[in-house]
Write an enzyme that holds these catalytic residues in place. Structure first.
Site, PDB file in Angstrom:
ATOM      1  N   TYR A  74      -2.253   2.565   3.521  1.00  0.00           N
ATOM      2  CA  TYR A  74      -1.488   3.918   3.727  1.00  0.00           C
ATOM      3  C   TYR A  74      -2.007   4.480   5.102  1.00  0.00           C
ATOM      4  CZ  TYR A  74       0.490   4.262  -1.047  1.00  0.00           C
ATOM      5  OH  TYR A  74       1.025   4.154  -2.208  1.00  0.00           O
ATOM      6  N   GLU A 120      -3.306   9.619  -4.486  1.00  0.00           N
ATOM      7  CA  GLU A 120      -4.062  10.301  -5.434  1.00  0.00           C
ATOM      8  C   GLU A 120      -5.142  11.171  -4.281  1.00  0.00           C
ATOM      9  OE1 GLU A 120      -2.407   8.181  -7.785  1.00  0.00           O
ATOM     10  OE2 GLU A 120      -3.952   6.810  -6.736  1.00  0.00           O
ATOM     11  N   ASN A 179       7.931   5.766  -0.532  1.00  0.00           N
ATOM     12  CA  ASN A 179       6.905   5.455  -1.380  1.00  0.00           C
ATOM     13  C   ASN A 179       7.352   5.945  -2.767  1.00  0.00           C
ATOM     14  OD1 ASN A 179       4.425   4.114  -2.108  1.00  0.00           O
ATOM     15  ND2 ASN A 179       3.659   6.009  -2.744  1.00  0.00           N
ATOM     16  N   GLU A 180       7.535   4.964  -3.641  1.00  0.00           N
ATOM     17  CA  GLU A 180       7.863   5.200  -5.269  1.00  0.00           C
ATOM     18  C   GLU A 180       8.919   6.313  -5.220  1.00  0.00           C
ATOM     19  OE1 GLU A 180       3.961   5.848  -6.521  1.00  0.00           O
ATOM     20  OE2 GLU A 180       3.714   3.831  -7.363  1.00  0.00           O
ATOM     21  N   GLU A 260       1.768  -3.251  -5.334  1.00  0.00           N
ATOM     22  CA  GLU A 260       0.477  -2.611  -6.000  1.00  0.00           C
ATOM     23  C   GLU A 260       0.054  -3.197  -7.340  1.00  0.00           C
ATOM     24  OE1 GLU A 260       0.858   1.730  -6.344  1.00  0.00           O
ATOM     25  OE2 GLU A 260       1.319   1.897  -4.215  1.00  0.00           O
ATOM     26  N   TYR A 330     -11.915   3.127  -8.743  1.00  0.00           N
ATOM     27  CA  TYR A 330     -10.949   2.466  -9.286  1.00  0.00           C
ATOM     28  C   TYR A 330     -11.085   1.211 -10.003  1.00  0.00           C
ATOM     29  CZ  TYR A 330      -5.712   2.411  -9.015  1.00  0.00           C
ATOM     30  OH  TYR A 330      -4.419   2.764  -9.293  1.00  0.00           O
TER      31      TYR A 330
END
Length: 630
Positions: A74, A120, A179-180, A260, A330
């Site tokens: 990103y 996030e 994005n999304e 993803e 993660y």
């Protein structure tokens, strides 16, 4: 004529002087094409802003050693453009150097410039000054003010990165548009089409444009003439095929892309455990997709750290605000320090079945160190004039409380002060603070009376009559919501009442706590004063106080983990760098990762700002060779 021939020669030389590559989509054969040949990628996500630049090369090399042929990152608008008209391209923001390093390792780059990234991160990567400039702006829509700011930002960003596009001889093969968006309420196709065209102004056919959504959300998330990809984690073969079958209803042809693929998951403060995903299920689903020529990006392959105040938050519905932890481990194949995990080797074995293994050595676990515990010294309270005047960047008065955004403050704390009317005589009095965003530490006079919490939906406190008349509320920004809600303001965003009487006439002190220099100056002055006196009897821990230690490291410098067990909640600075928020009393994260690149052999300055702890002695700060979670 000779001059024209000469300039034509220069033009031709410029065209052939770089290694031009051709990357495109063969829709009929459902594949990407690189230089005329079918092409499949297996990539991993690594966000340059979650690691120190000194670590970038080794992490990228470890990713290549796993068999990956591409990396995905990103671009965080707020990092590069923290204030209006101010741009940052140095250090952790040196994205050009990051792309060059990836190219040097033989990795293609998939660029995700957003402008909204989620990730996030605080406000999903949007700079909060947008809310200061336009309090009612409609982000991620056709709002002309938003479009104007995106155009300005893309002119700065994408003009810098054009030279890295695959058609210009660089490593960037794909560029994402939004994005999304299928998960966003607005469903504004005018905006999506505008953003596609704005992105293409710079890409000019030199890379493939794509967008990404959760399964079944293409209705609002798909963009005409842009490749649609999906994101999802491990599942059964039938589940995965079901996702593709749904996608084929809106995109009948073209390569299949899982943009993803989740080997782990994110974690919030106050959750019982760090999110973990079984390695076998991750490997099995990856194997199935690679075998069927799906292009996969593993999100995250290296997670890293939400340094400073960059961690975001999520909204779980019905006011369920939850803040993201500092670690972005993660459960990724490479852990927070960049070390390979068992999951790394299992994924590498799977990738080897379908992709040639590069001649790059498999990374070893790096040594860690455990310095001696640190004795901490109290510098003072943020509420004391001596420190407040040093650390406050502005003082503003207003009839009603003002938000962080109205004050044009990104993060940190704001101290709100007002007088309680002396004719309110009930004992105890009831304090009500509407719209606590996100956590408030309440003092009456000099007495700490409690905490209000957006997370736990607590906005009232009893206040004893004899506590005093000066109401002091310190608001902590715990991270702006990064998914689902675009505009998340911080501070006191409602009214304040004592009993049923609204409180007016507020003084606000901005404490962004982003500059370590005033703290260092205060520490040096404090040490001089202590040397001039005999002894020091300040041994208690009090809320909203600053503590410090100056220490040497006798052993060879290596990564370590700071263990704040015994402390409450706050932030830590090491040699001027904010390594993040700590909150061991609730977890699940306990330790904070400390890179060796932040340390020196002599005279390391460590300072913590403790928000809420009260106890009779100052606990030491310890170190650990391993991270402590749960």
């Amino acid at each position: 004529l000779n001059r024209r021939i000469y300039f034509c020669f220069l033009h031709l030389h410029a065209i052939v002087s770089y290694k031009q590559r051709l990357f495109s989509i063969d829709y009929d054969n459902n594949t990407f094409v690189m230089d005329g040949k079918p092409f499949q990628y297996v990539a991993g996500s690594f966000h340059y802003f979650r690691a120190l630049p000194e670590s970038w090369a080794s992490i990228l090399r470890s990713m290549r050693a796993a068999g990956l042929n591409a990396i995905t990152t990103y671009v965080e608008w707020s990092l590069h453009n923290p204030m209006e008209g101010v741009y940052n391209w140095q250090g952790m923001a040196d994205i050009e150097h990051f792309i060059e390093l990836a190219d040097n390792e033989g990795l293609y780059v998939i660029l995700r410039p957003g402008p909204y990234i989620c990730a996030e991160r605080d406000m999903g990567g949007f700079p909060s000054w947008l809310l200061h400039k336009y309090p009612d702006i409609l982000l991620r829509t056709n709002d002309i003010r938003y479009l104007r700011e995106v155009r300005t930002w893309y002119a700065e960003l994408l003009s810098r990165l054009q030279r890295f596009l695959i058609g210009q001889g660089g490593p960037i093969i794909m560029v994402q548009v939004e994005n999304e968006y299928g998960s966003f309420y607005a469903c504004d196709h005018k905006y999506l089409n505008w953003l596609r065209d704005e992105t293409e102004r710079y890409v000019m056919g030199n890379a493939v444009l794509f967008t990404n959504n959760g399964p079944g959300l293409e209705g609002c998330g798909a963009i005409e003439h842009v490749l649609s990809s999906l994101d999802f984690g491990p599942g059964t073969e039938d589940e995965i095929n079901g996702f593709w079958n749904t996608l084929r209803k809106t995109q009948p042809k073209g390569p299949l892309v899982n943009a993803e693929y989740y080997p782990g998951w994110l974690t919030h403060w106050q959750e019982s455990h760090m999110a973990r995903t079984d390695t076998k299920t991750v490997v099995d689903s990856l194997d199935f997709m690679l075998r069927n020529k799906v292009n996969v990006n593993i999100y995250m392959f290296y997670g890293g750290t939400n340094y400073g105040y960059t961690a975001g938050a999520n909204n779980l519905g019905a006011g369920g605000y939850v803040a993201d932890i500092t670690s972005y481990d993660y459960d990724a194949p490479l852990d927070e320090s960049g070390d390979p995990t068992p999951k790394y080797f299992a994924l590498r074995d799977t990738i080897t079945k379908y992709f040639p293994m590069p001649n790059v050595p498999v990374p070893a676990v790096a040594p860690k160190m455990q310095p001696l515990p640190l004795t901490m010294t109290r510098l003072g309270s943020l509420l004391e004039p001596s420190l407040l005047n040093r650390l406050s960047t502005q003082t503003v008065t207003n009839n009603l409380p003002m938000s962080f955004e109205a004050l044009n403050q990104i993060s940190g704390l704001v101290l709100y002060e007002a007088l309680i009317p002396d004719d309110i005589k009930t004992d105890p009095r009831k304090l009500i603070v509407e719209g606590v965003h996100d956590r408030s530490y309440v003092f009456v006079g000099d007495r700490f009376v409690g905490v209000l919490s957006r997370e736990n939906q607590i906005n009232t406190l009893p206040v004893a009559l004899d506590a005093g008349q000066t109401l002091r509320i310190v608001i902590e920004n715990q991270g702006r919501i990064n998914f689902g809600i675009a505009n998340d303001s911080k501070g006191i965003v409602g009214n304040v009442y004592v009993n049923k009487r609204e409180i007016f006439n507020w003084t606000m002190y901005s404490l962004p706590l982003s500059d370590f220099k005033p703290i260092v100056h205060a520490i040096r002055n404090h040490r001089k004063q202590r040397r001039a006196k005999w002894g020091d009897n300040v041994t208690k821990v009090a809320p909203m106080s600053v503590y410090y230690s100056i220490f040497d490291i006798e052993e060879e410098l290596a990564d370590t983990y700071l263990d704040p067990t015994g402390w409450g909640k706050g932030v830590v600075f090491i040699n001027g760098f904010n390594i993040g928020r700590y909150w061991p009393t609730v977890g699940p994260q306990v330790t904070l990762y400390v890179s060796k690149h932040l340390l020196t052999s002599k005279n390391n300055y460590l300072s913590i700002i403790e928000y809420q702890k009260e106890c009779e002695f100052i606990p030491p700060l310890k170190f650990s060779k391993t991270p402590i979670f749960n």
